[in-house]
Design a protein around this motif. Sequence first.
Motif, PDB file in Angstrom:
ATOM      1  N   THR A  20       0.835  -1.201   0.000  1.00 61.53           N
ATOM      2  CA  THR A  20       0.000   0.000   0.000  1.00 61.53           C
ATOM      3  C   THR A  20       0.869   1.251   0.000  1.00 61.53           C
ATOM      4  OG1 THR A  20      -1.718  -1.176   1.210  1.00 61.53           O
ATOM      5  CG2 THR A  20      -1.848   1.226   1.211  1.00 61.53           C
ATOM      6  N   ILE A  21       1.874   1.289   0.861  1.00 62.72           N
ATOM      7  CA  ILE A  21       2.716   2.485   0.911  1.00 62.72           C
ATOM      8  C   ILE A  21       3.514   2.648  -0.377  1.00 62.72           C
ATOM      9  CG2 ILE A  21       4.790   1.552   2.023  1.00 62.72           C
ATOM     10  CD1 ILE A  21       4.700   4.217   3.721  1.00 62.72           C
ATOM     11  N   ARG A  22       3.926   1.530  -0.994  1.00 67.13           N
ATOM     12  CA  ARG A  22       4.653   1.622  -2.262  1.00 67.13           C
ATOM     13  C   ARG A  22       3.731   2.150  -3.372  1.00 67.13           C
ATOM     14  NH1 ARG A  22       7.177  -2.758   0.104  1.00 67.13           N
ATOM     15  NH2 ARG A  22       5.739  -4.311  -0.747  1.00 67.13           N
ATOM     16  N   ARG A  23       2.459   1.726  -3.340  1.00 62.89           N
ATOM     17  CA  ARG A  23       1.491   2.221  -4.332  1.00 62.89           C
ATOM     18  C   ARG A  23       1.247   3.720  -4.117  1.00 62.89           C
ATOM     19  NH1 ARG A  23      -4.538   0.766  -3.964  1.00 62.89           N
ATOM     20  NH2 ARG A  23      -3.631  -0.022  -2.075  1.00 62.89           N
ATOM     21  N   TYR A  24       1.096   4.147  -2.867  1.00 64.28           N
ATOM     22  CA  TYR A  24       0.907   5.571  -2.561  1.00 64.28           C
ATOM     23  C   TYR A  24       2.120   6.380  -3.021  1.00 64.28           C
ATOM     24  CZ  TYR A  24      -3.097   4.481   0.499  1.00 64.28           C
ATOM     25  OH  TYR A  24      -4.303   4.068   1.010  1.00 64.28           O
ATOM     26  N   ALA A  25       3.317   5.859  -2.730  1.00 60.66           N
ATOM     27  CA  ALA A  25       4.539   6.572  -3.107  1.00 60.66           C
ATOM     28  C   ALA A  25       4.665   6.663  -4.623  1.00 60.66           C
ATOM     29  CB  ALA A  25       5.753   5.875  -2.507  1.00 60.66           C
ATOM     30  N   HIS A  26       4.343   5.590  -5.301  1.00 55.50           N
ATOM     31  CA  HIS A  26       4.406   5.601  -6.766  1.00 55.50           C
ATOM     32  C   HIS A  26       3.432   6.639  -7.331  1.00 55.50           C
ATOM     33  CE1 HIS A  26       4.892   4.169 -10.853  1.00 55.50           C
ATOM     34  NE2 HIS A  26       3.572   4.051 -10.938  1.00 55.50           N
ATOM     35  N   THR A  27       2.214   6.683  -6.806  1.00 55.46           N
ATOM     36  CA  THR A  27       1.219   7.653  -7.258  1.00 55.46           C
ATOM     37  C   THR A  27       1.680   9.076  -6.941  1.00 55.46           C
ATOM     38  OG1 THR A  27      -0.481   5.995  -6.812  1.00 55.46           O
ATOM     39  CG2 THR A  27      -1.240   8.233  -7.203  1.00 55.46           C
ATOM     40  N   LEU A  28       2.295   9.264  -5.780  1.00 58.17           N
ATOM     41  CA  LEU A  28       2.850  10.573  -5.441  1.00 58.17           C
ATOM     42  C   LEU A  28       3.918  10.989  -6.449  1.00 58.17           C
ATOM     43  CD1 LEU A  28       3.126  10.316  -1.557  1.00 58.17           C
ATOM     44  CD2 LEU A  28       2.023  12.184  -2.803  1.00 58.17           C
ATOM     45  N   GLU A  29       4.800  10.080  -6.783  1.00 55.08           N
ATOM     46  CA  GLU A  29       5.865  10.399  -7.745  1.00 55.08           C
ATOM     47  C   GLU A  29       5.293  10.744  -9.119  1.00 55.08           C
ATOM     48  OE1 GLU A  29       8.195   6.829  -7.256  1.00 55.08           O
ATOM     49  OE2 GLU A  29       9.682   7.903  -6.029  1.00 55.08           O
ATOM     50  N   GLU A  30       4.217  10.080  -9.492  1.00 54.82           N
ATOM     51  CA  GLU A  30       3.571  10.406 -10.775  1.00 54.82           C
ATOM     52  C   GLU A  30       3.047  11.836 -10.785  1.00 54.82           C
ATOM     53  OE1 GLU A  30       1.884   6.077 -12.284  1.00 54.82           O
ATOM     54  OE2 GLU A  30       0.557   7.384 -11.119  1.00 54.82           O
ATOM     55  N   GLN A  31       2.716  12.359  -9.600  1.00 57.11           N
ATOM     56  CA  GLN A  31       2.197  13.723  -9.495  1.00 57.11           C
ATOM     57  C   GLN A  31       3.295  14.756  -9.243  1.00 57.11           C
ATOM     58  OE1 GLN A  31      -0.911  14.698 -10.164  1.00 57.11           O
ATOM     59  NE2 GLN A  31      -1.255  12.576 -10.746  1.00 57.11           N
ATOM     60  N   GLY A  32       4.550  14.325  -9.247  1.00 61.19           N
ATOM     61  CA  GLY A  32       5.645  15.273  -9.114  1.00 61.19           C
ATOM     62  C   GLY A  32       6.305  15.304  -7.755  1.00 61.19           C
TER      63      GLY A  32
END
Length: 176
Positions: A20-32
């Motif tokens: 879950t945290i890796r998915r959140y972090a990946h989504t955060l990185e996609e947003q800059g």
Amino acid sequence: MAQVYFSSEAAKKLGIGGSTIRRYAHTLEEQGYYFERGENNARVFYEKDLLVVKEIISAISKEQLSLNHAVKQVVAKHLQNNLTPSVIGKNHSIEEFYHRIEQLESKQAQLIDITNDLATQIEKHQSWLREKIEDQDEALRDQALLVSLRTIQEEKIKKNKRFSFWHFFFKKSREA
């Protein structure tokens, strides 16, 4: 030195799963949003990063937003408040950087226009207040003038009454 966590430690601290945290972090990185990388290219989480993930969790649970919407909301808030470590991560191009600068310059121009409009409105309001104060001063001056005129008029009437009384008295004694 600031406390750092890797994904599994950060997930335990937040009470969520590692995936879950890796998915959140990946989504955060996609947003800059930018995460530092440690050994084996693993993300490094600082306390500020954990706070960002907590905000995402809160937005998902309390506001019932999707992950993408929650991340966009949180990243926008942090970009606006300049709380993220960098808008440009290692994987971003210089063109994106220049594009972001252009966006910021545009926002700055908008803020300058808004500030100028507010200054104009404040000046108009101050001018209106000065006029109202002048009108009030004129009204008070007119009122004071009327009081003064009434006082003078009352004094003349009293003087005339005294004169009339003595005049009447002397007129009677001359006739007798």
